[in-house]
Enzyme design. Structure first.
Site, short mmCIF file in Angstrom:
data_model
loop_
_atom_site.label_atom_id
_atom_site.label_comp_id
_atom_site.label_asym_id
_atom_site.label_seq_id
_atom_site.Cartn_x
_atom_site.Cartn_y
_atom_site.Cartn_z
N HIS A 114 0.83 -1.20 0.00
CA HIS A 114 0.00 0.00 0.00
C HIS A 114 0.86 1.25 0.00
CE1 HIS A 114 0.42 1.94 4.00
NE2 HIS A 114 0.93 0.76 4.32
N CYS A 115 0.30 2.34 -0.47
CA CYS A 115 0.91 3.67 -0.33
C CYS A 115 -0.13 4.54 0.35
CB CYS A 115 1.37 4.22 -1.68
SG CYS A 115 0.15 4.15 -3.01
N ASN A 116 -0.34 5.75 -0.11
CA ASN A 116 -1.36 6.59 0.49
C ASN A 116 -2.72 6.31 -0.13
OD1 ASN A 116 -2.51 8.58 2.11
ND2 ASN A 116 -2.13 10.19 0.61
N SER A 147 2.18 2.12 -4.93
CA SER A 147 1.93 0.70 -4.66
C SER A 147 1.67 -0.06 -5.97
CB SER A 147 0.75 0.53 -3.70
OG SER A 147 -0.41 1.16 -4.20
#
Length: 212
Positions: A154-156, A162
């Site tokens: 995941h990222c933001n 991601s």
């Protein structure tokens, strides 16, 4: 019988309009209250209405405040999502997540379950060198899968960073082309959209693999 209005009629009708207040959000995410004063209304002033700054806390984009809990199940042990999904304990337990790979500098993120966690401080900028992070990312993903676990990348927003790392991993581990990896991931999580610099680098990565 047609009804025609002359300019005087139009002015009289316009003068009956009541002052109003409108909340305006610009494409930069800045919010203004737009007010038409009594003086401006009666004088038919051509100046714009008064603009009162309400909020400029989120420049650059319009914020969607709804949590994004959609997880893309790429394979049975490889998932992709947003920070919202990575922060939801019940959702992580439902998917039996054992490893979490964060690919963004998230200083305040707390892993809500018992899981191994690796954070790579990748910036979502076209000139960020993705390949600098490949070795650490691939080794951590391989470790989670070989141990029989399940990893969430995941990222933001779960859109660019991601997605880029997941595509790179699919190209690396399954010898997939960029197009095939992108298409697979798009089917699993329609929101993905790596930035233009990442796309260029991923295609370079594909070229390098072909010419090895």
């Amino acid at each position: 019988m047609s009804l025609k209005l002359n300019n005087c009629d139009l002015i009289r009708k316009k003068s009956k309009l009541k002052p109003t207040t409108t909340l305006v959000t610009t494409c930069a995410g800045v919010q203004y209250t737009e007010q038409l004063s009594e003086m401006m209304r009666h004088r038919h002033c051509s100046r714009p209405a008064n603009l009162i700054l309400e909020s400029s806390a989120h420049p650059g984009f319009v914020i969607d405040t709804k949590p994004d809990l959609d997880i893309g199940v790429v394979t049975s042990n490889l998932l992709i999502g947003s920070i919202d999904a990575a922060s939801d304990k019940k959702l992580l337990e439902l998917h039996k997540v054992t490893h979490i790979l964060s690919v963004a500098p998230l200083k305040n993120y707390q892993v809500p379950i018992e899981a191994e966690h690796l954070c790579l401080d990748i910036l979502d900028l076209p000139d960020t060198e993705l390949s600098d992070y490949f070795t650490a990312a691939f080794e951590f993903i391989d470790k989670s899968i070989s141990s029989g676990g399940c990893i969430l990348i995941h990222c933001n927003a779960g859109v660019s960073r991601s997605a880029a790392i997941t595509i790179a991993y699919l190209m690396h581990s399954k010898s997939m082309s960029y197009d095939s990896a992108w298409q697979l991931l798009k089917e699993k999580r329609p929101a993905i959209n790596p930035n233009i610099g990442f796309i260029f680098q991923l295609k370079q990565f594909e070229h390098q693999k072909i010419n090895k």
